[in-house]
Write a protein that holds these residues in place. Structure first.
Motif, PDB file in Angstrom:
ATOM      1  N   UNK A 199      11.019  -6.280  -0.876  1.00  0.00           N
ATOM      2  CA  UNK A 199      10.299  -5.253  -1.619  1.00  0.00           C
ATOM      3  C   UNK A 199      11.166  -4.007  -1.688  1.00  0.00           C
ATOM      4  N   UNK A 200      10.947  -3.199  -2.714  1.00  0.00           N
ATOM      5  CA  UNK A 200      11.730  -1.971  -2.893  1.00  0.00           C
ATOM      6  C   UNK A 200      10.821  -0.813  -3.243  1.00  0.00           C
ATOM      7  N   UNK A 201      11.322   0.375  -2.910  1.00  0.00           N
ATOM      8  CA  UNK A 201      10.675   1.608  -3.347  1.00  0.00           C
ATOM      9  C   UNK A 201      11.753   2.629  -3.671  1.00  0.00           C
ATOM     10  N   UNK A 202      11.875   2.972  -4.960  1.00  0.00           N
ATOM     11  CA  UNK A 202      12.777   4.033  -5.374  1.00  0.00           C
ATOM     12  C   UNK A 202      12.111   5.363  -5.037  1.00  0.00           C
ATOM     13  N   UNK A 203      12.885   6.264  -4.472  1.00  0.00           N
ATOM     14  CA  UNK A 203      12.332   7.560  -4.083  1.00  0.00           C
ATOM     15  C   UNK A 203      12.375   8.490  -5.290  1.00  0.00           C
ATOM     16  N   UNK A 205       0.825  -1.211   0.000  1.00  0.00           N
ATOM     17  CA  UNK A 205       0.000   0.000   0.000  1.00  0.00           C
ATOM     18  C   UNK A 205       0.858   1.260   0.000  1.00  0.00           C
ATOM     19  N   UNK A 206       2.099   1.135   0.494  1.00  0.00           N
ATOM     20  CA  UNK A 206       3.036   2.258   0.474  1.00  0.00           C
ATOM     21  C   UNK A 206       3.806   2.338  -0.842  1.00  0.00           C
ATOM     22  N   UNK A 207       3.335   1.555  -1.829  1.00  0.00           N
ATOM     23  CA  UNK A 207       3.862   1.596  -3.193  1.00  0.00           C
ATOM     24  C   UNK A 207       5.232   0.950  -3.330  1.00  0.00           C
ATOM     25  N   UNK A 208       5.557   0.025  -2.437  1.00  0.00           N
ATOM     26  CA  UNK A 208       6.724  -0.824  -2.610  1.00  0.00           C
ATOM     27  C   UNK A 208       6.350  -1.941  -3.578  1.00  0.00           C
ATOM     28  N   UNK A 209       7.352  -2.493  -4.295  1.00  0.00           N
ATOM     29  CA  UNK A 209       7.083  -3.612  -5.200  1.00  0.00           C
ATOM     30  C   UNK A 209       8.024  -4.762  -4.877  1.00  0.00           C
ATOM     31  N   UNK A 210       7.521  -5.951  -5.062  1.00  0.00           N
ATOM     32  CA  UNK A 210       8.330  -7.136  -4.805  1.00  0.00           C
ATOM     33  C   UNK A 210       9.434  -7.258  -5.843  1.00  0.00           C
TER      34      UNK A 210
END
Length: 200
Positions: free
Chosen positions: A176-180, A159-164
């Motif tokens: 999971x990762x989230x590029x800023x 839900x915080x827009x991280x992707x596997x």
């Protein structure tokens, strides 16, 4: 990390405070729980080892931690120990591709008190930590390593827009990762402004 040793972040449901020596005994009691050890991939420490760990969290430049207080309990009692419900952490590391120092941070969240779960404390605490890091730390990407069975945490980070990006059968965890980027920062700002007047 010394940068946040005098920082308090007040949200709607939670207050984030630095991890100090007076919190160690309660934290140590939490970490005797086999459930929490499994969820956090941790081993039980002795009390002296727990004090050493608290010193490490305060002093090391590659770690940023806040303890999570229930704001409702703290407002009623004024007692941090009674209000303490969990913690949230960032482990900072260099980007192996660029070699830049402290470009990636692994994010962790733990709501240790069973009665505090399912109330949105983890969601709010994590968002407030991300906003604090955006303003104060040199981070370009977040990672989260979550146990395959920990569906609530997986759902929250998605839900915080991280992707596997990967799964490990050996460690039974999903990364999971989230590029800023500007789009995510705008999303984060929209979420945080609902939670915390400090960031308006």
């Amino acid at each position: 990390m010394r940068i946040n040793e005098n920082t308090k972040i007040v949200g709607r449901k939670v207050i984030l405070v630095p991890y100090c020596a007076e919190h160690v005994e309660k934290y140590h009691e939490w970490m005797k729980s086999p459930e929490l050890q499994e969820l956090t991939a941790s081993e039980e420490l002795t009390l002296p080892e727990e004090y050493e760990m608290q010193n490490s969290w305060r002093d090391d430049e590659d770690k940023c931690t806040f303890l999570i207080l229930s704001r409702m309990i703290y407002d009623e009692t004024g007692n941090e120990l009674e209000a303490l419900v969990g913690d949230t952490n960032l482990f900072l590391k260099a980007d192996e591709v660029s070699g830049d120092r402290l470009q990636i941070a692994e994010a962790e969240i733990m709501i240790a008190e069973p009665q505090a779960r399912g109330k949105g404390y983890g969601w709010e605490a994590m968002l407030l930590l991300f906003k604090y890091a955006q303003k104060n730390l040199n981070i370009r990407k977040y990672e989260a390593k979550i146990g395959i069975k920990n569906e609530k945490s997986l759902c929250m980070f998605e839900k915080m827009k991280f992707r596997e990006v990967s799964r490990s059968a050996v460690f039974a965890e999903i990364t999971l990762e989230r590029v800023i980027d500007n789009e995510w920062i705008q999303w984060l700002d929209e979420q945080v402004i609902l939670l915390c007047e400090n960031y308006r």
